[in-house]
Enzyme design. Structure first.
Site, short mmCIF file in Angstrom:
data_model
loop_
_atom_site.label_atom_id
_atom_site.label_comp_id
_atom_site.label_asym_id
_atom_site.label_seq_id
_atom_site.Cartn_x
_atom_site.Cartn_y
_atom_site.Cartn_z
N GLN A 118 -7.57 -7.57 -0.03
CA GLN A 118 -8.24 -7.33 -1.31
C GLN A 118 -9.06 -6.04 -1.27
O GLN A 118 -9.81 -5.80 -0.32
CB GLN A 118 -9.14 -8.50 -1.67
CG GLN A 118 -9.75 -8.36 -3.04
CD GLN A 118 -10.61 -9.54 -3.42
OE1 GLN A 118 -11.44 -9.99 -2.64
NE2 GLN A 118 -10.40 -10.05 -4.62
N ASP A 141 -5.46 -6.44 -5.99
CA ASP A 141 -6.63 -6.74 -6.84
C ASP A 141 -7.31 -5.49 -7.38
O ASP A 141 -8.53 -5.34 -7.29
CB ASP A 141 -7.64 -7.61 -6.07
CG ASP A 141 -7.04 -8.92 -5.60
OD1 ASP A 141 -6.00 -9.33 -6.15
OD2 ASP A 141 -7.60 -9.52 -4.69
N ASP A 164 -1.28 -9.29 -7.34
CA ASP A 164 -2.27 -9.81 -8.30
C ASP A 164 -3.26 -8.73 -8.73
O ASP A 164 -4.47 -8.96 -8.76
CB ASP A 164 -3.05 -10.98 -7.69
CG ASP A 164 -2.17 -12.16 -7.36
OD1 ASP A 164 -1.15 -12.34 -8.05
OD2 ASP A 164 -2.50 -12.89 -6.44
#
Length: 187
Positions: A118, A141, A164
């Site tokens: 992330q 992210d 994502d």
């Protein structure tokens, strides 16, 4: 009223008007090369008065701004406008926006961490945030819309990432945006 008292009153009112005009600064210039009022965007944000009822523009000249930028919740009615989306780059870590009624225009917001996990480039918590002609770059992210009930508008933006890379509970509208997945993964 005698003439001396009138003259004193007029002088006092003129001074008050001058002080108010100095405090109500509409545009703040940021430049890495020292030609602006501030060298970092964070310094300019910290110079903005809390809970303003007028809009302040922070004009950011082209340059690489390697800084962690946080716009606190008491800052509102601010526009951060870059000289150009390709040349005005905020990089390094997460840009966190807690304030309301903030507009970003002609900027690149980038998290330049290696693609190892992330690495949020933009974390929003404020309401009524607008991103116009911005580039949002990262890997996993890239954009975190971090607070339910907030509203975000992305217009004419370029957004890229891997896993994502757009996520969170806010309501977000993407208008005429290019969303580029750097891998075969989920948005």
């Amino acid at each position: 009223m005698n003439k001396l008292l009138k003259a004193g009153l007029l002088l006092f009112l003129a001074c008050v008007g001058t002080v108010q005009a100095q405090q109500k600064q509409d545009t703040i210039v940021v430049a890495r090369d020292g030609t602006g009022e501030y060298r970092t965007i964070q310094e300019a944000v910290e110079a903005v008065r809390a809970f303003m009822d007028y809009t302040v523009t922070i004009y950011i000249k082209d340059g690489l701004y390697k800084e962690k930028l946080v716009i606190p919740s008491w800052v509102k009615n601010v526009q951060l406008v870059g000289e150009s989306a390709e040349g005005t780059i905020i990089t390094y870590d997460t840009v966190k926006v807690e304030g309301n009624d903030i507009t970003f225009k002609n900027l690149t917001i980038e998290n330049n961490a290696a693609p190892l996990g992330q690495a949020v480039a933009l974390h929003t918590e404020g309401d009524r945030l607008m991103f116009i002609h911005c580039r949002l770059l990262g890997n996993q992210d890239t954009i975190y819309t971090g607070r339910e009930g907030t509203r975000l508008l992305f217009t004419d933006c370029y957004i890229e990432g891997t896993t994502d890379f757009i996520f969170g509970p806010a309501t977000a509208l993407f208008e005429r945006c290019t969303i580029h997945s750097k891998r075969n993964s989920y948005i």
